[in-house]
Design a protein around this motif. Structure first.
Motif, PDB file in Angstrom:
ATOM      1  N   PRO A  26       1.476   8.281  -2.951  1.00 52.77           N
ATOM      2  CA  PRO A  26       1.442   8.976  -1.690  1.00 52.77           C
ATOM      3  C   PRO A  26       0.140   9.181  -1.012  1.00 52.77           C
ATOM      4  O   PRO A  26      -0.794   9.305  -1.927  1.00 52.77           O
ATOM      5  CB  PRO A  26       2.041  10.625  -2.147  1.00 52.77           C
ATOM      6  N   GLY A  27       0.062   9.004   0.023  1.00 51.08           N
ATOM      7  CA  GLY A  27      -1.347   9.233   0.711  1.00 51.08           C
ATOM      8  C   GLY A  27      -2.181   7.651   0.747  1.00 51.08           C
ATOM      9  O   GLY A  27      -3.204   7.628   1.168  1.00 51.08           O
ATOM     10  N   ALA A  28      -1.367   6.584  -0.202  1.00 53.79           N
ATOM     11  CA  ALA A  28      -2.182   5.519  -0.184  1.00 53.79           C
ATOM     12  C   ALA A  28      -2.184   4.527   1.115  1.00 53.79           C
ATOM     13  O   ALA A  28      -3.160   3.998   1.516  1.00 53.79           O
ATOM     14  CB  ALA A  28      -1.641   4.536  -1.207  1.00 53.79           C
ATOM     15  N   ALA A  58       0.797  -1.280  -0.029  1.00 54.61           N
ATOM     16  CA  ALA A  58      -0.177  -0.010   0.023  1.00 54.61           C
ATOM     17  C   ALA A  58       0.711   1.300   0.014  1.00 54.61           C
ATOM     18  O   ALA A  58       0.557   2.228  -0.764  1.00 54.61           O
ATOM     19  CB  ALA A  58      -0.938   0.116   1.244  1.00 54.61           C
ATOM     20  N   GLU A  59       1.974   1.404   0.725  1.00 57.73           N
ATOM     21  CA  GLU A  59       2.719   2.393   0.582  1.00 57.73           C
ATOM     22  C   GLU A  59       3.487   2.666  -0.543  1.00 57.73           C
ATOM     23  O   GLU A  59       3.664   3.766  -1.107  1.00 57.73           O
ATOM     24  CB  GLU A  59       3.928   2.223   1.876  1.00 57.73           C
ATOM     25  N   ARG A  60       3.849   1.653  -1.323  1.00 53.88           N
ATOM     26  CA  ARG A  60       4.500   1.957  -2.687  1.00 53.88           C
ATOM     27  C   ARG A  60       3.594   2.214  -4.068  1.00 53.88           C
ATOM     28  O   ARG A  60       4.121   2.678  -4.736  1.00 53.88           O
ATOM     29  CB  ARG A  60       5.175   0.686  -2.943  1.00 53.88           C
TER      30      ARG A  60
END
Length: 62
Positions: A34-36, A29-31
């Protein structure tokens, strides 16, 4: 007293919550962008709370 079926569903909910918040899924989710990550955590946590409420509410006849 809770039925065995309800207990099984609650155990499945706990397992699902543990899987949703494992580091590999959080890193995916981080990759994404941004903001995910905050969005993923918010939606996953909200889903777990909603499912727990639905499972624990039960039927009116119980």
């Amino acid at each position: 007293m809770m039925s065995p079926r309800r207990k099984e569903r609650l155990v499945a909910l706990i397992v699902m919550a543990v899987v949703l918040f494992t580091p590999p899924l959080l890193l995916v989710a981080e990759r994404i962008g941004p903001g995910a990550l905050p969005l993923y955590v918010f939606l996953a946590w909200g889903g777990v709370i909603a499912l727990a409420g639905w499972l624990l509410e039960g039927r009116r006849g119980e």
